[in-house]
Design an enzyme around this catalytic site. Structure first.
Site, PDB file in Angstrom:
ATOM      1  N   ALA A  70      44.231  40.801  79.548  1.00 39.80           N
ATOM      2  CA  ALA A  70      45.283  41.399  80.356  1.00 39.80           C
ATOM      3  C   ALA A  70      45.720  40.375  81.393  1.00 39.80           C
ATOM      4  O   ALA A  70      44.955  39.471  81.758  1.00 39.80           O
ATOM      5  CB  ALA A  70      44.747  42.651  81.037  1.00 39.80           C
TER       6      ALA A  70
ATOM      7  N   GLU B  41      40.004  43.087  72.713  1.00 41.49           N
ATOM      8  CA  GLU B  41      40.174  44.535  72.502  1.00 41.49           C
ATOM      9  C   GLU B  41      41.368  44.816  71.586  1.00 41.49           C
ATOM     10  O   GLU B  41      41.310  45.684  70.706  1.00 41.49           O
ATOM     11  CB  GLU B  41      40.348  45.229  73.860  1.00 41.49           C
ATOM     12  CG  GLU B  41      39.061  45.197  74.682  1.00 41.49           C
ATOM     13  CD  GLU B  41      39.262  45.614  76.131  1.00 41.49           C
ATOM     14  OE1 GLU B  41      40.159  45.057  76.795  1.00 41.49           O
ATOM     15  OE2 GLU B  41      38.521  46.492  76.608  1.00 41.49           O
TER      16      GLU B  41
HETATM   17  C1  LIG Z   1      42.329  44.735  79.393  1.00 39.53           C
HETATM   18  C2  LIG Z   1      41.131  44.797  80.303  1.00 39.53           C
HETATM   19  C3  LIG Z   1      41.165  46.091  81.043  1.00 39.53           C
HETATM   20  O1  LIG Z   1      39.984  44.851  79.517  1.00 39.53           O
HETATM   21  C4  LIG Z   1      41.058  43.700  81.310  1.00 39.53           C
HETATM   22  C5  LIG Z   1      41.235  42.246  80.931  1.00 39.53           C
HETATM   23  O2  LIG Z   1      41.586  41.823  79.875  1.00 39.53           O
HETATM   24  S1  LIG Z   1      40.940  41.198  82.241  1.00 39.53           S
HETATM   25  C6  LIG Z   1      41.248  39.582  81.589  1.00 39.53           C
HETATM   26  C7  LIG Z   1      40.107  39.050  80.824  1.00 39.53           C
HETATM   27  N1  LIG Z   1      40.361  37.663  80.458  1.00 39.53           N
HETATM   28  C8  LIG Z   1      39.869  36.651  81.134  1.00 39.53           C
HETATM   29  O3  LIG Z   1      39.202  36.789  82.125  1.00 39.53           O
HETATM   30  C9  LIG Z   1      40.238  35.259  80.620  1.00 39.53           C
HETATM   31  C10 LIG Z   1      41.008  34.479  81.663  1.00 39.53           C
HETATM   32  N2  LIG Z   1      41.325  33.126  81.217  1.00 39.53           N
HETATM   33  C11 LIG Z   1      40.432  32.134  81.185  1.00 39.53           C
HETATM   34  O4  LIG Z   1      39.256  32.303  81.460  1.00 39.53           O
HETATM   35  C12 LIG Z   1      40.929  30.772  80.806  1.00 39.53           C
HETATM   36  O5  LIG Z   1      42.327  30.757  80.972  1.00 39.53           O
HETATM   37  C13 LIG Z   1      40.595  30.381  79.352  1.00 39.53           C
HETATM   38  C14 LIG Z   1      39.094  30.153  79.210  1.00 39.53           C
HETATM   39  C15 LIG Z   1      41.074  31.414  78.360  1.00 39.53           C
HETATM   40  C16 LIG Z   1      41.334  29.032  79.004  1.00 39.53           C
HETATM   41  O6  LIG Z   1      41.031  28.056  79.964  1.00 39.53           O
HETATM   42  P1  LIG Z   1      41.913  26.717  80.046  1.00 39.53           P
HETATM   43  O7  LIG Z   1      42.060  26.124  78.700  1.00 39.53           O
HETATM   44  O8  LIG Z   1      41.292  25.888  81.122  1.00 39.53           O
HETATM   45  O9  LIG Z   1      43.371  27.210  80.455  1.00 39.53           O
HETATM   46  P2  LIG Z   1      43.854  27.742  81.878  1.00 39.53           P
HETATM   47  O10 LIG Z   1      44.394  26.599  82.680  1.00 39.53           O
HETATM   48  O11 LIG Z   1      42.806  28.572  82.521  1.00 39.53           O
HETATM   49  O12 LIG Z   1      45.024  28.743  81.445  1.00 39.53           O
HETATM   50  C17 LIG Z   1      46.336  28.265  81.116  1.00 39.53           C
HETATM   51  C18 LIG Z   1      47.344  29.172  81.828  1.00 39.53           C
HETATM   52  O13 LIG Z   1      47.187  30.500  81.353  1.00 39.53           O
HETATM   53  C19 LIG Z   1      46.947  31.387  82.448  1.00 39.53           C
HETATM   54  N3  LIG Z   1      46.087  32.481  82.030  1.00 39.53           N
HETATM   55  C20 LIG Z   1      45.035  32.425  81.188  1.00 39.53           C
HETATM   56  N4  LIG Z   1      44.497  33.631  81.033  1.00 39.53           N
HETATM   57  C21 LIG Z   1      45.214  34.465  81.790  1.00 39.53           C
HETATM   58  C22 LIG Z   1      45.131  35.873  82.038  1.00 39.53           C
HETATM   59  N5  LIG Z   1      44.227  36.672  81.447  1.00 39.53           N
HETATM   60  N6  LIG Z   1      46.041  36.413  82.878  1.00 39.53           N
HETATM   61  C23 LIG Z   1      46.983  35.660  83.461  1.00 39.53           C
HETATM   62  N7  LIG Z   1      47.123  34.326  83.254  1.00 39.53           N
HETATM   63  C24 LIG Z   1      46.231  33.757  82.419  1.00 39.53           C
HETATM   64  C25 LIG Z   1      46.270  30.484  83.479  1.00 39.53           C
HETATM   65  O14 LIG Z   1      46.353  31.062  84.756  1.00 39.53           O
HETATM   66  C26 LIG Z   1      47.074  29.215  83.329  1.00 39.53           C
HETATM   67  O15 LIG Z   1      48.333  29.380  83.935  1.00 39.53           O
HETATM   68  P3  LIG Z   1      48.723  28.461  85.229  1.00 39.53           P
HETATM   69  O16 LIG Z   1      47.808  28.887  86.315  1.00 39.53           O
HETATM   70  O17 LIG Z   1      48.531  27.052  84.809  1.00 39.53           O
HETATM   71  O18 LIG Z   1      50.158  28.847  85.501  1.00 39.53           O
END
Ligand SMILES: CC(C)(O)CC(=O)SCCNC(=O)CCNC(=O)[C@H](O)C(C)(C)COP(=O)(O)OP(=O)(O)OC[C@H]1O[C@@H](n2cnc3c(N)ncnc32)[C@H](O)[C@@H]1OP(=O)(O)O
Length: 262
Positions: free
Chosen positions: A69, A116
């Site tokens: 999300a 999910e």
């Molecule tokens: C549905 C529910 C209720 O179950 C709740 C959820 O789903 S909560 C979300 C769970 N997901 C996470 O916690 C994953 C979050 N992302 C990461 O941990 C990392 O992005 C990664 C491991 C997937 C990839 O890492 P990396 O290759 O280092 O890329 P990043 O620089 O982190 O990401 C690139 C770009 O994408 C944006 N991003 C990634 N994931 C999300 C997200 N879930 N929501 C919003 N944005 C996301 C990240 O912020 C980067 O953007 P910029 O900051 O560069 O603009």
């Protein structure tokens, strides 16, 4: 005009169409914003209503099926915002109500809501670079779109509990061994393989396919006896269809069946 995804009927078999939905928010790793999930739900409504569409493949990019999300969109939500929102209940769960077969073709990250969403599909085909996880605990929340329930049913309590409590990711090999994915294919074969599988499904009788899907899904909702009873009733009802007659006659006459979805 769709902003965060494309969908198209890619393959027209001699019988049904296969649709490919591609999540397309690459800069945010296909983070599932309310707008994206609403678009997905709307696309599914269109495909459900299209009698010719027989199966759907849902995919993302090579780097991410979906990284969950949209954390940035929801980080400041109050309890009331998230409680009143239809973000998860009304939009995401539209895929679980979709009656036609759905295949998640997962490459890269399928995390949180991404994992999910993949599990809401009927089965998952994974590329060899796929990574699955429920990392919500690492950002101070828990899965909210079925992760604790579907993952546990698919991989068992021990592995699900560890993943949900630690946020550890599973690679494709572990996911296949654990029963989360049906098979692993090389990255460049992911979409062709998923489409070929969907095409095979689309070549069957659609009403019989819907019954088969309903019967398998009932295994999650009913006791064994109830499920077997339900299956038997559906099996009986296939004999009220023209396609059962066609399928069995074609077998006897040593020719391919021509199903009419009747
Ligand atoms: C549905 C529910 C209720 O179950 C709740 C959820 O789903 S909560 C979300 C769970 N997901 C996470 O916690 C994953 C979050 N992302 C990461 O941990 C990392 O992005 C990664 C491991 C997937 C990839 O890492 P990396 O290759 O280092 O890329 P990043 O620089 O982190 O990401 C690139 C770009 O994408 C944006 N991003 C990634 N994931 C999300 C997200 N879930 N929501 C919003 N944005 C996301 C990240 O912020 C980067 O953007 P910029 O900051 O560069 O603009």
């Amino acid at each position: 005009m769709k902003a965060f995804m494309t969908y198209e009927n890619l393959i027209v078999t001699n019988h049904g169409k296969v649709a490919l939905i591609t999540l397309n928010r690459p800069k945010a790793l296909n983070a599932l914003s309310p707008d994206l999930t609403r678009e997905l739900g709307d696309a599914l409504d269109v495909l459900e209503a299209d009698n010719a569409t027989a199966a759907v493949v849902l995919t993302g990019s090579e780097k991410a099926f979906a990284a969950g999300a949209d954390i940035k969109a929801m980080k400041d939500w109050s309890y009331m915002d998230v409680y009143k929102s239809d973000f998860i209940t009304a939009t995401w769960e539209r895929i679980t109500k979709f009656r036609k077969p759905t295949i998640a073709a997962v490459a890269g990250y399928a995390l949180g809501g991404g994992c999910e969403l993949a599990m809401m599909c009927d089965f998952i085909i994974a590329a060899d670079n796929a990574k699955f996880g429920q990392p919500e605990i690492t950002i101070g929340t828990i899965p909210g779109a079925g992760g604790t329930q579907r993952l546990t049913r698919l991989v068992g309590k021990s592995k699900a509990m560890e993943m949900v409590l630690t946020g550890r990711m599973m690679d494709a090999t572990e996911a296949e061994r654990a029963g989360l994915v049906t098979r692993i294919v090389p990255l460049d074969e992911l979409i062709p393989d998923a489409l070929k599988t969907a095409q095979k499904i689309a070549s069957m009788s659609l009403p019989i396919t819907l019954m088969a899907k309903e019967a398998v899904n009932s295994a999650y909702e009913m006791t064994l006896n109830e499920g077997i009873h339900f299956e038997r009733r559906l099996f009986h009802s296939t004999f009220a269809t023209e396609d059962q007659k066609e399928g069995m006659n074609a077998f006897s006459e040593k020719r391919p069946p021509v199903f009419k979805d009747q």
